[in-house]
Scaffold this active site. Structure first.
Site, PDB file in Angstrom:
ATOM      1  N   GLU A   2       0.844  -1.200   0.000  1.00 31.25           N
ATOM      2  CA  GLU A   2       0.000   0.000   0.000  1.00 31.25           C
ATOM      3  C   GLU A   2       0.869   1.237   0.000  1.00 31.25           C
ATOM      4  OE1 GLU A   2      -2.430  -0.162   3.508  1.00 31.25           O
ATOM      5  OE2 GLU A   2      -3.287  -2.086   2.930  1.00 31.25           O
ATOM      6  N   CYS A   5      18.768  34.860  24.721  1.00 30.98           N
ATOM      7  CA  CYS A   5      18.861  36.240  25.186  1.00 30.98           C
ATOM      8  C   CYS A   5      18.456  36.251  26.660  1.00 30.98           C
ATOM      9  CB  CYS A   5      17.921  37.110  24.358  1.00 30.98           C
ATOM     10  SG  CYS A   5      17.629  38.708  25.139  1.00 30.98           S
ATOM     11  N   LYS A  24       1.974   4.761   1.699  1.00 27.56           N
ATOM     12  CA  LYS A  24       2.000   5.288   3.060  1.00 27.56           C
ATOM     13  C   LYS A  24       1.591   6.752   2.962  1.00 27.56           C
ATOM     14  CE  LYS A  24       4.726   5.288   7.278  1.00 27.56           C
ATOM     15  NZ  LYS A  24       4.481   6.644   7.699  1.00 27.56           N
ATOM     16  N   ASP A  43       0.719  10.452   3.774  1.00 30.63           N
ATOM     17  CA  ASP A  43       1.343  11.363   4.726  1.00 30.63           C
ATOM     18  C   ASP A  43       0.285  12.310   5.273  1.00 30.63           C
ATOM     19  OD1 ASP A  43       3.323  12.399   6.210  1.00 30.63           O
ATOM     20  OD2 ASP A  43       4.302  13.508   4.591  1.00 30.63           O
ATOM     21  N   CYS A  59      16.668  43.208  21.352  1.00 30.17           N
ATOM     22  CA  CYS A  59      16.867  44.149  22.459  1.00 30.17           C
ATOM     23  C   CYS A  59      18.339  44.508  22.662  1.00 30.17           C
ATOM     24  CB  CYS A  59      16.264  43.582  23.746  1.00 30.17           C
ATOM     25  SG  CYS A  59      17.223  42.222  24.425  1.00 30.17           S
ATOM     26  N   LYS A 113      10.355   3.884   3.565  1.00 34.37           N
ATOM     27  CA  LYS A 113      10.179   5.326   3.390  1.00 34.37           C
ATOM     28  C   LYS A 113      11.041   5.829   2.245  1.00 34.37           C
ATOM     29  CE  LYS A 113       9.541   7.592   7.365  1.00 34.37           C
ATOM     30  NZ  LYS A 113       8.661   8.607   7.939  1.00 34.37           N
ATOM     31  N   CYS A 164      21.401  40.234  20.920  1.00 33.27           N
ATOM     32  CA  CYS A 164      20.006  39.920  20.596  1.00 33.27           C
ATOM     33  C   CYS A 164      19.502  40.891  19.527  1.00 33.27           C
ATOM     34  CB  CYS A 164      19.155  40.032  21.853  1.00 33.27           C
ATOM     35  SG  CYS A 164      17.405  39.863  21.520  1.00 33.27           S
ATOM     36  N   CYS A 221      12.954  41.896  27.050  1.00 33.51           N
ATOM     37  CA  CYS A 221      13.114  41.662  25.607  1.00 33.51           C
ATOM     38  C   CYS A 221      11.704  41.457  25.002  1.00 33.51           C
ATOM     39  CB  CYS A 221      14.007  40.441  25.396  1.00 33.51           C
ATOM     40  SG  CYS A 221      14.256  40.020  23.677  1.00 33.51           S
ATOM     41  N   TYR A 278      -7.169   1.980   5.788  1.00 35.61           N
ATOM     42  CA  TYR A 278      -6.174   0.920   5.617  1.00 35.61           C
ATOM     43  C   TYR A 278      -6.229  -0.203   6.659  1.00 35.61           C
ATOM     44  CZ  TYR A 278      -3.659   3.953   8.885  1.00 35.61           C
ATOM     45  OH  TYR A 278      -3.320   4.736   9.936  1.00 35.61           O
TER      46      TYR A 278
HETATM   47  S1  IVH Z   1      -0.938   0.455   8.804  1.00 35.44           S
HETATM   48  C1  IVH Z   1      -0.176  -0.958  13.129  1.00 35.44           C
HETATM   49  N1  IVH Z   1      -1.045   1.462   6.428  1.00 35.44           N
HETATM   50  O1  IVH Z   1       1.731   5.502   9.102  1.00 35.44           O
HETATM   51  C2  IVH Z   1       0.095  -0.279  11.904  1.00 35.44           C
HETATM   52  N2  IVH Z   1      -0.404   2.903   8.199  1.00 35.44           N
HETATM   53  O2  IVH Z   1       3.613   4.598  11.723  1.00 35.44           O
HETATM   54  C3  IVH Z   1      -1.105   0.317  11.363  1.00 35.44           C
HETATM   55  N3  IVH Z   1       0.021   5.211   7.512  1.00 35.44           N
HETATM   56  O3  IVH Z   1       0.485   7.287  11.408  1.00 35.44           O
HETATM   57  C4  IVH Z   1      -0.813   1.250  10.307  1.00 35.44           C
HETATM   58  N4  IVH Z   1      -0.415   4.931   5.382  1.00 35.44           N
HETATM   59  O4  IVH Z   1      -1.470   6.379  10.055  1.00 35.44           O
HETATM   60  C5  IVH Z   1      -0.785   1.704   7.709  1.00 35.44           C
HETATM   61  N5  IVH Z   1      -1.227   2.223   4.258  1.00 35.44           N
HETATM   62  C6  IVH Z   1      -0.967   2.457   5.524  1.00 35.44           C
HETATM   63  C7  IVH Z   1      -0.592   3.739   5.990  1.00 35.44           C
HETATM   64  C8  IVH Z   1      -0.309   3.911   7.338  1.00 35.44           C
HETATM   65  C9  IVH Z   1      -0.055   5.797   6.317  1.00 35.44           C
HETATM   66  C10 IVH Z   1       0.439   5.896   8.748  1.00 35.44           C
HETATM   67  C11 IVH Z   1      -0.351   5.589   9.974  1.00 35.44           C
HETATM   68  C12 IVH Z   1       0.592   5.947  11.094  1.00 35.44           C
HETATM   69  C13 IVH Z   1       1.917   5.679  10.482  1.00 35.44           C
HETATM   70  C14 IVH Z   1       2.479   4.392  11.039  1.00 35.44           C
END
Ligand code: IVH
Length: 670
Positions: A113, A427, A115, A117, A412, A315, A409, A433, A224
């Site tokens: 999937e 400062c 990830k 943001d 001030c 990542k 600073c 200040c 998800y």
């Molecule tokens: S699974 C137990 N799937 O990533 C794990 N998380 O550190 C459940 N996130 O803030 C998360 N896309 O919200 C999962 N396809 C995805 C995701 C996802 C983004 C985020 C999640 C969390 C962070 C996990």
């Protein structure tokens, strides 16, 4: 029209509007014109207005928001909200895959999937109706943001099809780039500060008090994961697909947002594809997530304290651009900390225009060996302001001037200090200040502190400049006549301000303590201190040892608290605030029994029936004392799931009894 006819029409209209909403926002295939949709909505609104008792909280009319949440309630998660273990290397993905194969029976298949943001959200449904939406928080409890989540068009308010009676669905709320850019364009036009990035803006938006503003921001949500006690699915992919049938927006397999694969080659192919293609997505992603599909295999793998072993995030390396360093300016914060800021030739980075980057401190400037006019590499990490990660030395201009950190600073003129072992200059002119005075008062009045209505940063600036206030206590001495004479201050706003100041006298002790702005004392620490010492008088008399015995409080915080309270100027402010009637004592709590009288108890781990805070409250209600760390004086450790291994080891070493949640409940109910 009678009530019965109205009820029937309301049900029918709601159903149709929900259906068209789904077609428009989730399926992207509307069949009704906007005009007809609006007409239908208007008819429903009219009916609900005439028969308010028939309007329900999951009505499609609620999508436009309007409800105000003053304070988001903290609620415990039914299932802990874990995070993912991360890696930036494909090598580690290989190792992960090798490792899990050895730990499960049968051959695995995987779901890959994106990830997203954004901000994690857990939304619970009962009998097909949206019940509650909670942010991740600390993983065991989060904030109830239901009112705001209801305005997100892709989150269904009522489900269709064959859904379970009671379940939670988790996903990510994010700001689609198109809407984020439109919002910033609007703000630029009216001269408002621009938002730094979509993720933080999504997070901030979700915590706004006025849900109608949230509705206008057009957040979106991908789901998800499904959680429930009686779910009938055998795997993740199946569950997510089913959620799509019930009306949720799930990742589109035809666009490869989600993909089932059965080998490491499949995983790697997914990674390579999105490493390139992510730039063309209409929303931001920071990686991909690989999950073992079958629930049975997921259970065999289990979780660590923080994250499931059956999933891993790969990542992407942050996007990097090159631009020119025009100037370095310096900002002074409320604590006097001086932060250098790089002013850059504006450049596009990850969907936003970057003009400034944080340089953190002198060491950072030196490490980069910055010269004015340098071509610098800028990266966007997780933080609001992007950072400079390097210099293109080949392009340095001849005779370029080295950036030297300032001595005085910029606000001030005081000579700056840098404490040994600390990276930041500050400062020392705390009392005079201007940004420090203003910053402290702004912090004092902020929403999580004294929450003073009718007073904002601009008014604070004016009040400080006109020398009407210098500290928080001065706010309580302001007079109507002083205010109405000020520019842009009408009678009404003067009254509002005074009313807001007066109302703040009811704010509980823990928030007053936070509002004082003691260095390193954030919301949670203030809460712990207030709980442990119960009044300002007791806190003033606390010894260093007593302070560090308190949970979350180490020597740095203890020293800061002591030095704040020792300072005569601060003592005077506190006394004046006390004289004005602010709360400097915890409200007495109900004493349920004395079964734990005199006992020092360490609470650790995650509990089933109560949140950790609730357990601690129980300890106190039965006369016990919560202590942060295990020592020979600890009477017992109350251990939930996933208690830290070092605590366990220490308890065993010192022969301290370990009680389970069940033992504890028995003990207090005996
Ligand atoms: S699974 C137990 N799937 O990533 C794990 N998380 O550190 C459940 N996130 O803030 C998360 N896309 O919200 C999962 N396809 C995805 C995701 C996802 C983004 C985020 C999640 C969390 C962070 C996990």
């Amino acid at each position: 029209m009678n009530r019965e006819q109205a009820a029937k029409e309301i049900t029918q209209l709601s159903k149709e509007l929900n259906h068209h909403n789904h077609l428009y926002y989730v399926e992207n295939e509307p069949i009704l014109s906007d005009y007809d949709f609006d007409q239908m909505m208007k008819r429903l609104q009219d009916l609900e207005q005439k028969f308010p008792e028939l309007a329900n909280e999951n009505s499609p009319t609620r999508r436009v928001g309007g409800d105000i949440t003053k304070q988001f309630e903290t609620v415990a998660h039914r299932y802990p909200m874990l995070s993912l273990s991360n890696t930036y290397s494909q090598e580690e993905i290989l190792e992960w895959e090798e490792r899990i194969k050895k730990l499960i029976t049968g051959t695995p298949n995987y779901v890959c999937e994106l990830k997203y943001d954004g901000v994690a959200i857990g939304i619970s449904y009962q009998q097909g109706k949206l019940q509650r939406a909670v942010t991740r928080g600390d993983g065991s409890q989060g904030e109830d943001v239901t009112t705001n989540v209801r305005t997100i068009r892709t989150v269904p308010l009522s489900l269709k099809g064959d859904y379970p009676d009671d379940f939670e669905i988790r996903g990510e709320i994010f700001f689609p780039l198109e809407h984020f850019q439109a919002l910033n364009a609007e703000r630029e036009e009216v001269g408002e500060a621009l938002f730094a990035n979509p993720r933080n803006t999504a997070s901030g938006t979700l915590k706004m008090q006025d849900s109608s503003v949230v509705a206008k921001r057009k957040l979106d949500c991908y789901l998800y994961g499904l959680y429930g006690d009686h779910l009938s699915f055998t795997g993740h992919y199946e569950a997510v697909s089913a959620a799509g049938e019930w009306g949720f927006k799930i990742p589109d397999a035809s666009k490869r947002y989600i993909e089932r694969v059965d080998s490491i080659e499949g995983i790697m192919d997914f990674i390579s594809y999105w490493d390139q293609e992510r730039r063309n997505l209409p929303f931001e992603v920071d990686g991909v997530v690989i999950k073992v599909n079958q629930y049975e295999q997921q259970n065999q793998l289990g979780t660590t304290a923080k994250s499931p072993r059956w999933a891993i995030a790969y990542k992407f390396k942050a996007e990097r651009v090159e631009t020119r360093l025009n100037e370095v300016t310096y900002q002074v914060g409320r604590t006097g900390a001086v932060t250098p800021v790089a002013n850059l030739e504006p450049i596009q980075l990850g969907g936003t225009t970057v003009k400034r980057a944080s340089l953190h401190n002198q060491d950072q400037i030196e490490k980069l060996d910055l010269h004015l006019g340098d071509r610098v590499y800028v990266e966007k990490g997780g933080e609001i302001i992007p950072k400079i990660v390097g210099v293109n030395n080949d392009k340095r201009e001849k005779g370029a001037v080295k950036v030297e950190f300032i001595d005085a600073c910029p606000e001030c003129g005081s000579e700056l200090l840098r404490k040994e072992g600390e990276a930041q200059h500050f400062c020392p002119n705390e009392k005079a200040c201007p940004p420090q005075i203003k910053g402290r008062i702004e912090h004092f009045i902020s929403r999580k502190a004294m929450d003073i209505d009718g007073l904002g940063a601009e008014t604070v600036d004016v009040l400080v400049e006109k020398e009407l206030i210098r500290d928080a206590a001065d706010l309580y001495e302001l007079q109507f006549d002083q205010l109405v004479d000020l520019e842009r201050m009408a009678e009404k706003s003067a009254n509002n301000l005074l009313q807001g100041v007066k109302a703040s006298k009811n704010i509980p002790f823990e928030r007053v303590l936070f509002a004082l702005g003691i260095r390193f004392v954030g919301e949670t620490v203030a809460k712990q201190l207030a709980r442990r010492f119960r009044s300002m008088d007791k806190l003033k008399n606390a010894s260093y040892e007593e302070l560090i015995e308190t949970e979350e409080i180490g020597d740095k915080i203890a020293e800061s608290v002591m030095s704040y309270l020792k300072d005569e100027g601060n003592q005077l402010i506190v006394e004046r605030l006390q004289a004005h009637g602010l709360r400097f004592e915890m409200e007495e709590q109900e004493q349920k029994s004395d079964r734990l009288n005199g006992k020092s108890i360490v609470v650790s781990g995650v509990f089933e029936q109560f949140s950790r805070d609730e357990i601690k409250k129980l300890v106190e209600e039965h006369g016990g004392k919560n202590v942060g760390s295990i020592s020979s004086k600890t009477d017992f450790v109350l251990a939930g799931d996933k208690m830290g291994p070092s605590k366990l080891e220490k308890a065993n070493k010192l022969n301290i009894p370990i009680l389970s949640e069940e033992d504890f409940i028995k003990m207090i109910n005996e």
